[in-house]
Scaffold this motif. Structure first.
Motif, PDB file in Angstrom:
ATOM      1  N   GLY A 123       0.942  -1.048  -0.064  1.00 31.96           N
ATOM      2  CA  GLY A 123       0.038   0.083  -0.129  1.00 31.96           C
ATOM      3  C   GLY A 123       0.825   1.206   0.100  1.00 31.96           C
ATOM      4  O   GLY A 123       1.998   1.175  -0.450  1.00 31.96           O
ATOM      5  N   GLY A 124       0.253   2.372   0.385  1.00 29.69           N
ATOM      6  CA  GLY A 124       1.076   3.580   0.165  1.00 29.69           C
ATOM      7  C   GLY A 124       1.420   3.783  -1.143  1.00 29.69           C
ATOM      8  O   GLY A 124       0.916   3.632  -2.103  1.00 29.69           O
ATOM      9  N   VAL A 125       2.460   4.840  -1.201  1.00 26.13           N
ATOM     10  CA  VAL A 125       2.920   5.443  -2.423  1.00 26.13           C
ATOM     11  C   VAL A 125       3.727   4.370  -3.166  1.00 26.13           C
ATOM     12  O   VAL A 125       3.698   4.301  -4.437  1.00 26.13           O
ATOM     13  CB  VAL A 125       3.854   6.565  -2.334  1.00 26.13           C
ATOM     14  N   ASN A 126       4.004   3.340  -2.548  1.00 31.91           N
ATOM     15  CA  ASN A 126       4.580   2.095  -3.524  1.00 31.91           C
ATOM     16  C   ASN A 126       3.878   1.247  -4.119  1.00 31.91           C
ATOM     17  O   ASN A 126       4.158   0.473  -4.897  1.00 31.91           O
ATOM     18  CB  ASN A 126       5.310   1.104  -2.193  1.00 31.91           C
ATOM     19  N   LEU A 127       2.400   1.654  -3.788  1.00 29.18           N
ATOM     20  CA  LEU A 127       1.296   1.014  -4.829  1.00 29.18           C
ATOM     21  C   LEU A 127       1.346   1.086  -6.060  1.00 29.18           C
ATOM     22  O   LEU A 127       1.553   0.242  -7.007  1.00 29.18           O
ATOM     23  CB  LEU A 127      -0.036   1.355  -4.272  1.00 29.18           C
ATOM     24  N   THR A 128       1.948   2.397  -6.608  1.00 29.39           N
ATOM     25  CA  THR A 128       1.848   2.767  -8.131  1.00 29.39           C
ATOM     26  C   THR A 128       2.777   3.519  -8.457  1.00 29.39           C
ATOM     27  O   THR A 128       2.558   4.335  -9.289  1.00 29.39           O
ATOM     28  CB  THR A 128       0.384   3.354  -8.597  1.00 29.39           C
ATOM     29  N   ASN A 129       3.831   3.784  -7.525  1.00 27.04           N
ATOM     30  CA  ASN A 129       4.876   4.642  -8.224  1.00 27.04           C
ATOM     31  C   ASN A 129       6.084   4.214  -8.854  1.00 27.04           C
ATOM     32  O   ASN A 129       7.336   4.427  -8.567  1.00 27.04           O
ATOM     33  CB  ASN A 129       5.517   5.525  -6.724  1.00 27.04           C
ATOM     34  N   GLY A 130       5.681   3.617 -10.107  1.00 26.04           N
ATOM     35  CA  GLY A 130       6.410   3.007 -11.089  1.00 26.04           C
ATOM     36  C   GLY A 130       5.835   2.508 -12.145  1.00 26.04           C
ATOM     37  O   GLY A 130       4.515   1.563 -12.000  1.00 26.04           O
ATOM     38  N   PRO A 131       6.332   2.252 -13.123  1.00 26.97           N
ATOM     39  CA  PRO A 131       5.342   1.618 -14.607  1.00 26.97           C
ATOM     40  C   PRO A 131       5.350   0.104 -14.246  1.00 26.97           C
ATOM     41  O   PRO A 131       4.064  -0.227 -14.498  1.00 26.97           O
ATOM     42  CB  PRO A 131       6.511   1.709 -15.486  1.00 26.97           C
ATOM     43  N   GLY A 132       6.225  -0.815 -13.665  1.00 27.55           N
ATOM     44  CA  GLY A 132       5.898  -2.050 -13.280  1.00 27.55           C
ATOM     45  C   GLY A 132       4.888  -2.360 -12.016  1.00 27.55           C
ATOM     46  O   GLY A 132       4.129  -3.179 -12.273  1.00 27.55           O
ATOM     47  N   LYS A 133       5.196  -1.221 -11.106  1.00 24.56           N
ATOM     48  CA  LYS A 133       4.075  -1.478 -10.109  1.00 24.56           C
ATOM     49  C   LYS A 133       2.847  -1.067 -10.519  1.00 24.56           C
ATOM     50  O   LYS A 133       1.760  -1.860  -9.968  1.00 24.56           O
ATOM     51  CB  LYS A 133       4.643  -0.363  -9.007  1.00 24.56           C
ATOM     52  N   LEU A 134       2.489  -0.141 -11.168  1.00 26.01           N
ATOM     53  CA  LEU A 134       1.047   0.179 -11.531  1.00 26.01           C
ATOM     54  C   LEU A 134       0.401  -0.703 -12.350  1.00 26.01           C
ATOM     55  O   LEU A 134      -0.562  -1.217 -12.285  1.00 26.01           O
ATOM     56  CB  LEU A 134       0.884   1.680 -12.235  1.00 26.01           C
ATOM     57  N   MET A 135       1.392  -1.326 -13.108  1.00 27.84           N
ATOM     58  CA  MET A 135       0.619  -2.635 -14.073  1.00 27.84           C
ATOM     59  C   MET A 135       0.206  -3.940 -13.278  1.00 27.84           C
ATOM     60  O   MET A 135      -0.710  -4.641 -13.324  1.00 27.84           O
ATOM     61  CB  MET A 135       1.409  -3.041 -15.149  1.00 27.84           C
ATOM     62  N   GLU A 136       1.165  -4.052 -12.256  1.00 27.44           N
ATOM     63  CA  GLU A 136       0.914  -5.101 -10.991  1.00 27.44           C
ATOM     64  C   GLU A 136      -0.188  -5.052 -10.353  1.00 27.44           C
ATOM     65  O   GLU A 136      -1.095  -5.731 -10.067  1.00 27.44           O
ATOM     66  CB  GLU A 136       2.031  -5.270 -10.318  1.00 27.44           C
ATOM     67  N   ALA A 137      -0.450  -3.335 -10.027  1.00 29.28           N
ATOM     68  CA  ALA A 137      -1.542  -3.144  -9.237  1.00 29.28           C
ATOM     69  C   ALA A 137      -2.921  -3.150 -10.019  1.00 29.28           C
ATOM     70  O   ALA A 137      -3.813  -3.633  -9.491  1.00 29.28           O
ATOM     71  CB  ALA A 137      -1.562  -1.574  -8.813  1.00 29.28           C
ATOM     72  N   PHE A 138      -2.821  -3.059 -11.389  1.00 32.94           N
ATOM     73  CA  PHE A 138      -4.123  -3.176 -12.160  1.00 32.94           C
ATOM     74  C   PHE A 138      -4.275  -4.961 -12.258  1.00 32.94           C
ATOM     75  O   PHE A 138      -5.201  -5.141 -12.960  1.00 32.94           O
ATOM     76  CB  PHE A 138      -3.672  -2.596 -13.511  1.00 32.94           C
ATOM     77  N   GLY A 139      -3.423  -5.646 -12.077  1.00 34.39           N
ATOM     78  CA  GLY A 139      -3.517  -6.944 -12.137  1.00 34.39           C
ATOM     79  C   GLY A 139      -3.100  -7.614 -13.619  1.00 34.39           C
ATOM     80  O   GLY A 139      -3.709  -8.477 -14.167  1.00 34.39           O
ATOM     81  N   ILE A 140      -2.375  -6.804 -14.468  1.00 36.14           N
ATOM     82  CA  ILE A 140      -2.039  -7.344 -15.621  1.00 36.14           C
ATOM     83  C   ILE A 140      -0.797  -8.006 -15.756  1.00 36.14           C
ATOM     84  O   ILE A 140       0.232  -7.109 -15.207  1.00 36.14           O
ATOM     85  CB  ILE A 140      -2.211  -5.861 -16.608  1.00 36.14           C
ATOM     86  N   HIS A 141      -0.581  -8.892 -16.478  1.00 38.19           N
ATOM     87  CA  HIS A 141       0.816  -9.835 -16.422  1.00 38.19           C
ATOM     88  C   HIS A 141       0.751 -10.463 -17.870  1.00 38.19           C
ATOM     89  O   HIS A 141       1.329 -11.492 -18.106  1.00 38.19           O
ATOM     90  CB  HIS A 141       0.603 -10.882 -15.568  1.00 38.19           C
ATOM     91  N   ASP A 142       0.112  -9.795 -19.058  1.00 38.66           N
ATOM     92  CA  ASP A 142       0.430 -10.124 -20.300  1.00 38.66           C
ATOM     93  C   ASP A 142       0.161  -8.983 -21.263  1.00 38.66           C
ATOM     94  O   ASP A 142      -0.040  -8.040 -20.628  1.00 38.66           O
ATOM     95  CB  ASP A 142      -0.405 -11.330 -20.645  1.00 38.66           C
ATOM     96  N   CYS A 143       0.331  -9.162 -22.597  1.00 34.59           N
ATOM     97  CA  CYS A 143       0.320  -8.313 -23.304  1.00 34.59           C
ATOM     98  C   CYS A 143      -0.959  -8.277 -24.259  1.00 34.59           C
ATOM     99  O   CYS A 143      -0.935  -7.873 -25.410  1.00 34.59           O
ATOM    100  CB  CYS A 143       1.519  -8.478 -24.496  1.00 34.59           C
ATOM    101  N   ASP A 144      -2.105  -9.001 -23.786  1.00 34.19           N
ATOM    102  CA  ASP A 144      -3.259  -9.434 -24.430  1.00 34.19           C
ATOM    103  C   ASP A 144      -3.976  -8.276 -25.069  1.00 34.19           C
ATOM    104  O   ASP A 144      -4.447  -8.320 -26.227  1.00 34.19           O
ATOM    105  CB  ASP A 144      -4.258 -10.429 -23.713  1.00 34.19           C
ATOM    106  N   LEU A 145      -3.713  -7.016 -24.526  1.00 29.65           N
ATOM    107  CA  LEU A 145      -4.489  -5.666 -25.170  1.00 29.65           C
ATOM    108  C   LEU A 145      -3.711  -5.180 -26.060  1.00 29.65           C
ATOM    109  O   LEU A 145      -4.164  -3.919 -26.543  1.00 29.65           O
ATOM    110  CB  LEU A 145      -4.707  -5.043 -23.827  1.00 29.65           C
ATOM    111  N   ASN A 146      -2.344  -5.561 -26.350  1.00 28.19           N
ATOM    112  CA  ASN A 146      -1.893  -4.755 -27.366  1.00 28.19           C
ATOM    113  C   ASN A 146      -2.667  -4.358 -28.442  1.00 28.19           C
ATOM    114  O   ASN A 146      -3.525  -5.310 -29.102  1.00 28.19           O
ATOM    115  CB  ASN A 146      -0.658  -5.421 -27.855  1.00 28.19           C
ATOM    116  N   LEU A 147      -2.462  -3.242 -29.223  1.00 34.57           N
ATOM    117  CA  LEU A 147      -3.039  -3.073 -30.641  1.00 34.57           C
ATOM    118  C   LEU A 147      -4.266  -2.474 -30.451  1.00 34.57           C
ATOM    119  O   LEU A 147      -4.964  -1.800 -31.267  1.00 34.57           O
ATOM    120  CB  LEU A 147      -2.754  -4.007 -31.720  1.00 34.57           C
TER     121      LEU A 147
END
Length: 212
Positions: A123-147
Motif C-alpha cells: 500500500g502507500g505510495v509504493n502501490l503505483t509509483n513506477g511503471p511495473g508497479k502500477l501494472m501489477e496493481a492493475f493485475g496485468i501480467h500479459d500483452c493481450d491488450l496490445n493494438l
C-alpha cells in the motif's frame, strides 16, 4: 467505438509532438476495467519516446520485431511490453507506422484501491509509483491488450478533463541506456511534488501532492 470518440482519440494522440502529448496526459484519469473490477487513478508521470531517432526507444534505428510491432500501430493504440519480469504500459502516439509513444510511469490511485492493494500486497505510495508497479496493481501480467485503442478497450483515459496541478517538471528518463545519445534528454514529465512520482524523495513531496 463511435466516430466521434475515434476522432477524439486520434486527435489527442497525434497532430502534435509526443513530448506535448506526454505532458498533456498529466492530471488525466486512467482507468482499467479488469476482471476484479475497476481500478485506476490520476497520471502523475509520463515519459516520451521518439521513435527511430531516439536511442532509448524500442524502435531506434527502425527496429521492428514482433514484440515491438504494436508500437507501429494507430495513434492511441495500447503497447504493453515486459522488462525484467514486469509489464509496462505505453500508448502509441503519431500516425500509424511512426513508432513513437509515451510510457505511463506513475499514477495516484483513486479507484479500486483495495483491489490494487490485493494485487500488489502493498500500500502507500509504493502501490503505483513506477511503471511495473502500477501494472501489477492493475493485475496485468500479459500483452493481450496490445493494438487495442484506448477508450475502446478496458483501458480508458479521460480526454475531456484534467485534475489541475501547479507545476510540471521535465527531467531525464529513468532506466534507459546511458550510453545512448539521447539518455539525458528531458523527456520525463511529472507533477511536481506528487509522492507517486517514481524515485521522488520524501522531502520533495508536497503535502497536497502538487494539486491545485
Amino acid at each position: 467505438m463511435d466516430k466521434a470518440m475515434l476522432k477524439k482519440v486520434t486527435d489527442f494522440f497525434s497532430n502534435r509532438s509526443t513530448e506535448t502529448i506526454a505532458e498533456d496526459c498529466l492530471g488525466r484519469k486512467l482507468i482499467y476495467d479488469g476482471p476484479k473490477g475497476r481500478v485506476g487513478g490520476y497520471i502523475v508521470e509520463a515519459e516520451a519516446y521518439l521513435g527511430e531517432n531516439d536511442s532509448a526507444a524500442h524502435a531506434f534505428q527502425g527496429r521492428r520485431t514482433p514484440s515491438v510491432e504494436p508500437l507501429y500501430g494507430a495513434p492511441g493504440s495500447v503497447y504493453i511490453y515486459s522488462i525484467h519480469g514486469r509489464y509496462c504500459f505505453d500508448i502509441v502516439t503519431q500516425p500509424k507506422d511512426v513508432p513513437q509513444g509515451i510510457l505511463i510511469r506513475g499514477l495516484e490511485p483513486s479507484d479500486g484501491i483495495d483491489i490494487m492493494k490485493q494485487n500488489r500486497s502493498k500500500g502507500g505510495v509504493n502501490l503505483t509509483n513506477g511503471p511495473g508497479k502500477l501494472m501489477e496493481a492493475f493485475g496485468i501480467h500479459d500483452c493481450d491488450l496490445n493494438l487495442q485503442l484506448v477508450n475502446d478497450c478496458p483501458f480508458k483515459m479521460d480526454l475531456d478533463h484534467k485534475r489541475p496541478f501547479r507545476k510540471v517538471i521535465a527531467s531525464e528518463r529513468i532506466g534507459v541506456n546511458q550510453d545512448g545519445k539521447d539518455a539525458s534528454e528531458p523527456l520525463r514529465f511529472n507533477v511536481a511534488g506528487n509522492p507517486y512520482v517514481s524515485g521522488i524523495l520524501k522531502r520533495d513531496s508536497a503535502p497536497d501532492g502538487g494539486w491545485d
